[in-house]
Design an enzyme around this catalytic site. Structure first.
Site, PDB file in Angstrom:
ATOM      1  N   LEU A 129       0.733  -1.213   0.011  1.00  0.00           N
ATOM      2  CA  LEU A 129      -0.118   0.048  -0.143  1.00  0.00           C
ATOM      3  C   LEU A 129       0.875   1.313  -0.143  1.00  0.00           C
ATOM      4  CD1 LEU A 129      -3.018   1.085   0.095  1.00  0.00           C
ATOM      5  CD2 LEU A 129      -2.665   1.052   2.593  1.00  0.00           C
ATOM      6  N   ASP A 130       0.567   2.103  -1.058  1.00  0.00           N
ATOM      7  CA  ASP A 130       1.407   3.070  -1.190  1.00  0.00           C
ATOM      8  C   ASP A 130       2.647   3.395  -1.125  1.00  0.00           C
ATOM      9  OD1 ASP A 130      -0.999   4.891  -1.454  1.00  0.00           O
ATOM     10  OD2 ASP A 130      -1.317   4.801   0.998  1.00  0.00           O
ATOM     11  N   GLU A 131       3.344   2.072  -1.610  1.00  0.00           N
ATOM     12  CA  GLU A 131       4.947   1.983  -1.489  1.00  0.00           C
ATOM     13  C   GLU A 131       5.441   1.535  -2.848  1.00  0.00           C
ATOM     14  OE1 GLU A 131       6.278  -0.437   1.592  1.00  0.00           O
ATOM     15  OE2 GLU A 131       5.266   0.485   3.303  1.00  0.00           O
TER      16      GLU A 131
END
Length: 289
Positions: A232-234
């Site tokens: 997530l969001d990486e």
């Protein structure tokens, strides 16, 4: 006379003679280089290249270019793609209830600033149905309740993927789409889905991050556009930007500034993607701006 134009992107193990062999190939096939950029990464030991060229020999077809370059690329173990430079990539935009990034992308598209064809807008809410209609873009309302079961989520995501397949989509833009994509969805869209988020993550999670930032006296706010992955969001970062703020600004002011930054960062990332300027380098990107 207008000649067909193409964009060649490639990456391979860094070695002597790559530029020479690529430029020589293009010259031998009656092509004229319009612009070219390259980068050798000492850390990964990979070489990256983007070449925009015109095919001036009418006897050389696109199929011939692809077939002949494949032989060269195989010998050098290249990952490569050849794109029609004049073909506008097909895009769908996904959004929830916050519409500033959607509105900005639609304006840039309509104004000719963003060379894309927006084939559809997908949302789990109906808030932007009229906005979509004003641009004559099909709107797909695919609701997903906060308490939705895993089966309901899979069914909703499969419908999204059906739309992607039906429209032969090149890029999915998550313009503040506030749903976490499943690992299966992320894999299906690998390398062709871009997300935008405020750069406070992971410091300020949840609702109203700019209000949380105001409480902490933040001096810089910003945004990050990145490829979507199951982490997530990486995902690999494409673009970031920041704006300085100070004690005199309230949370509403921070929110307004933050949303402006989000719009600009996402628009840059989308433009660079559709112009074939982004190459993956492991967990990072090479962006030929």
């Amino acid at each position: 006379m207008t000649h067909p134009e193409y964009i060649l992107t490639l990456s391979c193990l860094d070695q002597r003679g790559i530029v020479h062999r690529v430029s020589g190939f293009l010259a031998e096939h009656g092509c004229n280089i319009i612009d070219s950029a390259q980068f050798g990464d000492a850390q990964s030991e990979l070489f990256f290249m983007r070449v925009h060229f015109a095919s001036e020999d009418t006897a050389v077809t696109e199929a011939a270019l692809r077939t002949d370059f494949a032989a060269l690329a195989d010998g050098m173990r290249m990952n490569w793609q050849l794109h029609d430079a004049l073909k506008k990539p097909r895009v769908i935009i996904m959004v929830s209830k916050i519409g500033h990034c959607l509105n900005d992308l639609l304006f840039r598209y309509k104004s000719g600033l963003l060379p894309v064809e927006i084939s559809a807008i997908v949302s789990n809410h109906t808030d932007f149905y009229q906005l979509s209609a004003s641009y004559n873009i099909p709107f797909h309302h695919l609701p997903l309740a906060a308490s939705a079961s895993s089966d309901a989520k899979r069914a909703q995501e499969e419908r999204v993927l059906e739309i992607v397949r039906e429209h032969d989509i090149d890029l999915v833009v998550l313009a503040r789409y506030m749903q976490i994509l499943s690992p299966q969805m992320c894999e299906a869209l690998k390398g062709r889905a871009i997300n935008i988020h405020h750069s406070f993550l992971p410091s300020f999670k949840g609702a109203k991050p700019y209000y949380q930032a105001h409480e902490r006296g933040v001096k810089l706010i910003g945004a990050t556009a990145h490829f979507v992955t199951s982490d997530l969001d990486e995902g690999p970062i494409i673009e970031q930007d920041v704006e300085r703020v100070d004690h005199a600004m309230g949370p509403e002011g921070l929110t307004a500034i933050g949303r402006d930054v989000e719009c600009v960062v996402l628009a840059r990332a989308v433009k660079w993607f559709v112009e074939h300027r982004i190459l993956l380098n492991g967990h990072k990107t090479v962006v030929f701006r």
